[in-house]
Design a protein around this motif. Structure first.
Motif, short mmCIF file in Angstrom:
data_model
loop_
_atom_site.label_atom_id
_atom_site.label_comp_id
_atom_site.label_asym_id
_atom_site.label_seq_id
_atom_site.Cartn_x
_atom_site.Cartn_y
_atom_site.Cartn_z
N GLN A 332 -10.37 7.34 -14.70
CA GLN A 332 -10.18 5.89 -14.67
C GLN A 332 -8.76 5.51 -14.28
O GLN A 332 -8.53 4.52 -13.58
CB GLN A 332 -10.56 5.30 -16.03
N ALA A 333 -7.79 6.31 -14.71
CA ALA A 333 -6.39 6.01 -14.42
C ALA A 333 -6.09 6.10 -12.92
O ALA A 333 -5.15 5.45 -12.43
CB ALA A 333 -5.48 6.96 -15.19
N MET A 334 -6.88 6.89 -12.16
CA MET A 334 -6.61 7.00 -10.73
C MET A 334 -6.75 5.66 -10.02
O MET A 334 -6.09 5.40 -9.01
CB MET A 334 -7.58 7.99 -10.09
N GLY A 335 -7.62 4.79 -10.54
CA GLY A 335 -7.82 3.49 -9.90
C GLY A 335 -6.92 2.39 -10.43
O GLY A 335 -6.95 1.27 -9.89
N THR A 336 -6.12 2.69 -11.45
CA THR A 336 -5.31 1.64 -12.07
C THR A 336 -3.83 1.99 -12.16
O THR A 336 -2.97 1.15 -11.91
CB THR A 336 -5.83 1.34 -13.49
N ASP A 337 -3.52 3.22 -12.52
CA ASP A 337 -2.13 3.59 -12.78
C ASP A 337 -1.40 3.94 -11.48
O ASP A 337 -1.99 4.55 -10.58
CB ASP A 337 -2.06 4.77 -13.74
N PRO A 338 -0.13 3.59 -11.38
CA PRO A 338 0.63 3.94 -10.18
C PRO A 338 0.85 5.44 -10.07
O PRO A 338 0.88 6.16 -11.07
CB PRO A 338 1.96 3.20 -10.36
N ILE A 339 0.98 5.91 -8.83
CA ILE A 339 1.35 7.30 -8.56
C ILE A 339 2.83 7.29 -8.23
O ILE A 339 3.26 6.62 -7.29
CB ILE A 339 0.55 7.86 -7.37
#
Length: 451
Positions: A332-339
């Motif tokens: 889920q974090a892949m779609g929300t958290d910055p890289i």
């Protein structure tokens, strides 16, 4: 990006009169060559009553041909001039390949031509026994399939085609005979369904001449095409199979866009952020921080017309719910958290290195360009590196949010879970369904308003 001072070689191509596509990738700086034959046949081409026939035929072809009428004679001939002939059946195609010295490329092609021109279809009953042994590691003691990936594919793509098991069902394989193998061979092993690729320090025109000499006499046949896969309609979904091994296998799988889609490079980038080296996100969270598994990874499986992203791991039965929650958290974090920039550039440089290093591996070069021709593509490693170099952090997050929806996941679990943990699995599935329902209601409302 790829070093422009050492440009990627340009394949030399030729289409034979029988429709077979031949190509040579000159790599003059190397010392070994690789010969690779693609055939458009695999489990995706099979109806239910043909389950496993492509894989069986691949085995049977090693049983001899007119010029080398036994397994021993045929393999001895290949091993006298090469590393030996390998073969593999996949869902979209079957391959036959061997590494050799440059001077032995014509001899390997001659043997391939002999094998494909006049197979004997001998010892089918013996080879069926060999396949029965091969498939045992996917079955439990009662004969049930307990391979997590097999079960996930069948759940995500019900029925024959993309979801079918490559090796087939044992009860169906038991019924096949020489006539079935011969019929399947005549349908698929024809010029219009083949690509032959050679890479290494060889003369391109002489190599293409040799391909024509030894494979140009195969019948032209009819080009075989693939049907669009039928995807499960009630996602998100759970497939739980009880299996009393020492660990539980977990897989989260999504059907997603094909390699030709504009968002595909960003999704490939996302998969590499999740699983590319010891400091990637899945390993860092699931293994290094939480100690829930020995390994956690993500695979991006590419098929003609579609891709499948799979996140998977194995853990103790009692740790399944904690591990699943950790996998979902990372996904889920892949779609929300910055890289962050350092993470992004590390992945970018690793991808560029991998693409550049293909020039040092004739087998990989032959596979890359041969598969592109088989699938009527035109992507080169240099072009892919250029596309990936233009991907941004925001595009990765946006592509993930568009295509890898938690409400469209296939969750597959193979293990021995306690009743409370099985109930917890169902609760997780219910939570994943809620956003999917809300999205469907919103979509219907937008459609009604637009109307």
């Amino acid at each position: 990006m790829i070093d422009r001072d050492h440009a990627w070689p340009v394949p030399v191509r030729r289409t034979l009169d029988n429709g077979l596509r031949a190509l040579c990738v000159p790599l003059p700086h190397l010392h070994t060559a690789h010969v690779l034959l693609f055939v458009r046949v695999g489990s995706r081409f099979e109806a239910s009553e043909e389950s496993g026939l492509s894989h069986l035929l691949e085995h049977v072809l090693f049983r001899g041909c007119a010029a080398y009428p036994s397994t021993f004679e045929l393999n001895t001939a290949f091993e006298a001039c090469s590393s030996g002939l390998d073969a593999a059946t996949s869902r979209d195609f079957t391959t036959f390949d061997a590494s050799c010295t440059p001077k032995n490329v014509p001899r390997v092609l001659e043997l391939l031509g002999a094998m494909m021109s006049a197979p004997t279809f001998a010892d089918v009953e013996v080879e069926k026994q060999v396949i029965e042994e091969e498939l045992q590691d996917e079955l439990d003691s009662s004969g049930r399939d307990v391979d997590c990936d097999n079960l996930a594919k069948l759940a995500l793509f019900p029925g024959p085609g993309l979801g079918a098991k490559i090796g087939g069902r044992l009860r169906r394989i038991e019924r096949y005979d020489e006539d079935d193998c011969r019929r399947w061979f005549e349908r698929h092993y024809t010029g219009l369904n083949m690509v032959c690729a050679v890479a290494g320090p060889v003369d391109a025109e002489a190599t293409l001449d040799a391909i024509g000499a030894f494979l140009g006499g195969l019948p032209r046949g009819e080009a075989r095409s693939l049907a669009t896969p039928t995807m499960r309609a009630d996602l998100p979904a759970l497939e739980y199979v009880r299996h009393a091994g020492s660990q539980t296998d977990l897989q989260l799988a999504w059907a997603t866009v094909a390699e030709t889609h504009p968002d595909w490079p960003a999704l490939l980038f996302a998969q590499r952020v999740l699983d590319d080296g010891s400091c990637s996100r899945l390993r860092h969270r699931v293994v290094d921080q939480l100690g829930l598994a020995y390994h956690a990874g993500a695979e991006f499986e590419i098929y003609q017309g579609i891709s499948v992203l799979a996140i998977e791991t194995q853990t103790r039965h009692s740790m399944v719910i904690r591990t699943l929650d950790a996998l979902l958290e990372v996904a889920q974090a892949m779609g929300t958290d910055p890289i962050d920039d350092a993470e992004f550039e590390r992945v970018r440089s690793r991808i560029a290195f991998e693409l550049t290093s293909v020039r040092d591996a004739p087998g990989t070069a032959a596979y890359w360009f041969g598969l592109q021709d088989l699938h009527d593509g035109s992507d080169t490693p240099e072009e892919r590196a250029s596309r990936l170099a233009r991907v941004t952090q925001d595009e990765v997050r946006a592509a993930w949010a568009r295509h890898i929806l938690m409400g469209k996941v296939q969750l597959t679990v193979v293990g021995d879970l306690a009743p409370l943990d099985r109930a917890a699995l169902r609760r997780r599935l219910h939570r994943l369904r809620a956003p999917a329902r809300e999205g469907a209601i919103a979509a219907r409302a937008r459609a009604a308003t637009a109307g």
